[in-house]
Motif scaffolding. Structure first.
Motif, PDB file in Angstrom:
ATOM      1  N   HIS A  98      30.460 134.692  61.420  1.00 33.10           N
ATOM      2  CA  HIS A  98      31.052 135.994  61.731  1.00 33.10           C
ATOM      3  C   HIS A  98      30.125 137.141  61.329  1.00 33.10           C
ATOM      4  O   HIS A  98      30.018 138.144  62.067  1.00 33.10           O
ATOM      5  CB  HIS A  98      32.392 136.145  61.010  1.00 33.10           C
TER       6      HIS A  98
ATOM      7  N   SER B 101      26.226 142.419  67.154  1.00 29.55           N
ATOM      8  CA  SER B 101      27.121 143.082  68.109  1.00 29.55           C
ATOM      9  C   SER B 101      26.745 144.529  68.373  1.00 29.55           C
ATOM     10  O   SER B 101      27.146 145.099  69.396  1.00 29.55           O
ATOM     11  CB  SER B 101      28.557 143.042  67.587  1.00 29.55           C
TER      12      SER B 101
ATOM     13  N   HIS C 140      27.891 146.830  66.427  1.00 31.25           N
ATOM     14  CA  HIS C 140      28.934 147.583  65.718  1.00 31.25           C
ATOM     15  C   HIS C 140      29.072 146.993  64.318  1.00 31.25           C
ATOM     16  O   HIS C 140      29.777 146.016  64.117  1.00 31.25           O
ATOM     17  CB  HIS C 140      30.275 147.502  66.450  1.00 31.25           C
TER      18      HIS C 140
ATOM     19  N   GLY D  27      35.504 147.862  63.605  1.00 32.83           N
ATOM     20  CA  GLY D  27      35.103 146.978  64.679  1.00 32.83           C
ATOM     21  C   GLY D  27      36.055 145.811  64.870  1.00 32.83           C
ATOM     22  O   GLY D  27      37.110 145.719  64.225  1.00 32.83           O
ATOM     23  N   PRO D  28      35.685 144.856  65.715  1.00 30.61           N
ATOM     24  CA  PRO D  28      36.586 143.738  66.028  1.00 30.61           C
ATOM     25  C   PRO D  28      36.897 142.845  64.830  1.00 30.61           C
ATOM     26  O   PRO D  28      38.003 142.309  64.737  1.00 30.61           O
ATOM     27  CB  PRO D  28      35.837 142.970  67.121  1.00 30.61           C
ATOM     28  N   PHE D  29      35.940 142.668  63.920  1.00 31.26           N
ATOM     29  CA  PHE D  29      36.228 141.824  62.755  1.00 31.26           C
ATOM     30  C   PHE D  29      37.176 142.527  61.793  1.00 31.26           C
ATOM     31  O   PHE D  29      38.034 141.887  61.181  1.00 31.26           O
ATOM     32  CB  PHE D  29      34.923 141.414  62.073  1.00 31.26           C
ATOM     33  N   SER D  30      37.038 143.839  61.669  1.00 35.45           N
ATOM     34  CA  SER D  30      37.986 144.610  60.858  1.00 35.45           C
ATOM     35  C   SER D  30      39.392 144.485  61.440  1.00 35.45           C
ATOM     36  O   SER D  30      40.374 144.290  60.704  1.00 35.45           O
ATOM     37  CB  SER D  30      37.577 146.082  60.816  1.00 35.45           C
ATOM     38  N   GLN D  31      39.487 144.594  62.751  1.00 35.36           N
ATOM     39  CA  GLN D  31      40.797 144.503  63.396  1.00 35.36           C
ATOM     40  C   GLN D  31      41.424 143.128  63.196  1.00 35.36           C
ATOM     41  O   GLN D  31      42.618 143.008  62.897  1.00 35.36           O
ATOM     42  CB  GLN D  31      40.654 144.833  64.877  1.00 35.36           C
ATOM     43  N   ALA D  32      40.625 142.080  63.341  1.00 31.90           N
ATOM     44  CA  ALA D  32      41.155 140.717  63.206  1.00 31.90           C
ATOM     45  C   ALA D  32      41.575 140.429  61.766  1.00 31.90           C
ATOM     46  O   ALA D  32      42.640 139.853  61.519  1.00 31.90           O
ATOM     47  CB  ALA D  32      40.106 139.708  63.661  1.00 31.90           C
TER      48      ALA D  32
ATOM     49  N   GLU E  61      44.728 142.373  60.874  1.00 31.45           N
ATOM     50  CA  GLU E  61      45.925 141.831  61.507  1.00 31.45           C
ATOM     51  C   GLU E  61      46.446 140.608  60.751  1.00 31.45           C
ATOM     52  O   GLU E  61      47.660 140.418  60.634  1.00 31.45           O
ATOM     53  CB  GLU E  61      45.638 141.481  62.961  1.00 31.45           C
TER      54      GLU E  61
ATOM     55  N   ASP F 142      32.110 146.535  59.255  1.00 35.43           N
ATOM     56  CA  ASP F 142      32.539 145.387  60.046  1.00 35.43           C
ATOM     57  C   ASP F 142      31.741 144.132  59.696  1.00 35.43           C
ATOM     58  O   ASP F 142      32.214 143.012  59.911  1.00 35.43           O
ATOM     59  CB  ASP F 142      32.409 145.685  61.542  1.00 35.43           C
TER      60      ASP F 142
END
Length: 383
Positions: free
Chosen positions: A22, A29, A31, A36-41, A44, A243
């Motif tokens: 990751h 990426s 970002h 970013g997407p890893f922060s969001q995942a 969640e 991220d």
């Protein structure tokens, strides 16, 4: 030449899943900053585990506490009740916002906030009570809730730095307060080097939390297409977790069941090895109330007196076992006296701080290492 004893380290951070994969993906990426997407995942997963209205990943648990203090809009003359038996930033976060601190004592068994002392300290100046789940074990939450029931204007803030994936009466730790905070420091169960999270449990707080989080701007509303540009709206700061680090965090969170099972096994191994001899020697093991589902963050003992604790700790270190103490009481520290609203007495805190010994504890502590720790400990106690 004397051979150095084999070391048993106090803490060893470990890779448990897809952390490196990751982190590399985040770095490639383009970002790598926050959001970013890893922060969001990762956010969640924490939101699903706690049931919170929203989760904001921060650079540390300290930063999350500071963000919660900002959200309280503390004014001159306001006070916050904080246990004396905790890390300094539990109190510092609120002192930084101008509040004075009322230091309360802890229960002698769980080392969590003593509701009776909170009741004694409660007055019209109090804006919040901070609940610390020491070692990831919930204390008398019912008693504290009873005290606060008549003061709905007083916020409950959970410092759950030790408590991720622990519970109380079926409720996740982190779901009990208006605001709750977690730590992902390298010494915690779930790690990313340095990191934290603020859980916002009241949806009414969420929009403003994001504004303060995004340097006082409505950037999140802009990113979600709610406004055509963003601008400065409020106070705030730069709280967001990179991220790249969120990628590390996500790998750990994905392996949470494995990590928690490993830590429970180490805890239970210590109990099996120590319960009988410690009872004979007058040493108390951790107490877990029936209502509490522990997070298995650390393993501590209460020795008979301060002199025994200090001697045993020194002898264990000389034999290569990195045992340590915990928390110098805040209420009689220089900073504590400076930022206290008034002097308070915390005799249980003073007592347990002088007698508490922490044993090496991490995900991959082996049975052989646990046995060596207990052998060295018991030899020192009996000497």
């Amino acid at each position: 030449m004397n051979q150095q004893p084999e070391q048993v380290r106090f803490n060893v951070p470990s890779l448990e899943g897809r952390e490196l994969e990751h982190v590399e993906a985040a770095m490639r990426s383009g970002h790598t900053s926050s959001g970013g997407p890893f922060s969001q995942a990762a956010g969640e997963i924490i939101r699903e585990e706690t049931g919170g209205a929203g989760v904001l990943l921060t650079t540390s648990c300290t930063a999350a506490l500071e963000l919660s203090a900002m959200l309280l809009d503390l004014q001159p003359g306001d006070t916050v009740i904080v246990p004396s038996f905790t890390f300094v930033t539990t109190a510092l976060a609120f002192a930084r916002q101008g509040a004075k601190v009322l230091f309360c004592d802890v229960e002698p068994e769980t080392l969590a906030v003593d509701p009776a002392h909170v009741a004694e300290l409660m007055d019209d100046s109090v804006r919040a009570v901070v609940l610390v789940h020491y070692a990831g074990v919930a204390g008398d939450v019912s008693g504290l809730s009873d005290v606060m029931a008549s003061r709905p204007e007083v916020a409950l803030v959970e410092d759950a730095a030790h408590g991720l994936f622990g519970g109380w009466k079926g409720h996740p730790l982190g779901s009990l307060g208006r605001f709750s905070t977690f730590s992902f420091h390298e010494t915690k169960n779930i790690v990313c080097g340095e990191g934290g999270a603020l859980v916002v449990n009241d949806p009414a707080d969420l929009d403003r939390a994001w504004v303060l989080y995004d340097k006082g701007t409505n950037r999140r509303a802009f990113m979600e297409g709610q406004v055509d540009k963003y601008s400065w709206r409020d106070t705030g700061s730069s709280f967001g977790l990179s991220d790249t680090l969120a990628g590390h965090l996500l790998g750990q969170l994905e392996a949470r069941e494995t990590i928690q099972a490993k830590r429970r096994r180490v805890h239970e191994r210590y109990v099996d090895l120590l319960a009988e001899p410690c009872e004979e020697l007058g040493v108390r093991l951790p107490v877990v109330p029936p209502a509490s589902d522990p997070a298995y963050h650390l393993f501590h003992l209460l020795l008979p007196d301060a002199a025994t604790r200090n001697r045993v700790m020194q002898e264990m270190r000389e034999e290569g076992v990195q045992a340590t103490f915990h928390y110098v009481p805040l209420h009689d520290s220089e900073g504590g006296r400076r930022f206290a609203a008034r002097p308070t007495e915390c005799p249980v805190t003073t007592d347990v701080s002088s007698r508490l010994l922490r044993l090496p504890f991490h995900n991959n502590l082996t049975d052989a290492e646990a046995e060596r720790v207990t052998e060295v400990l018991l030899r020192a106690l009996r000497r």
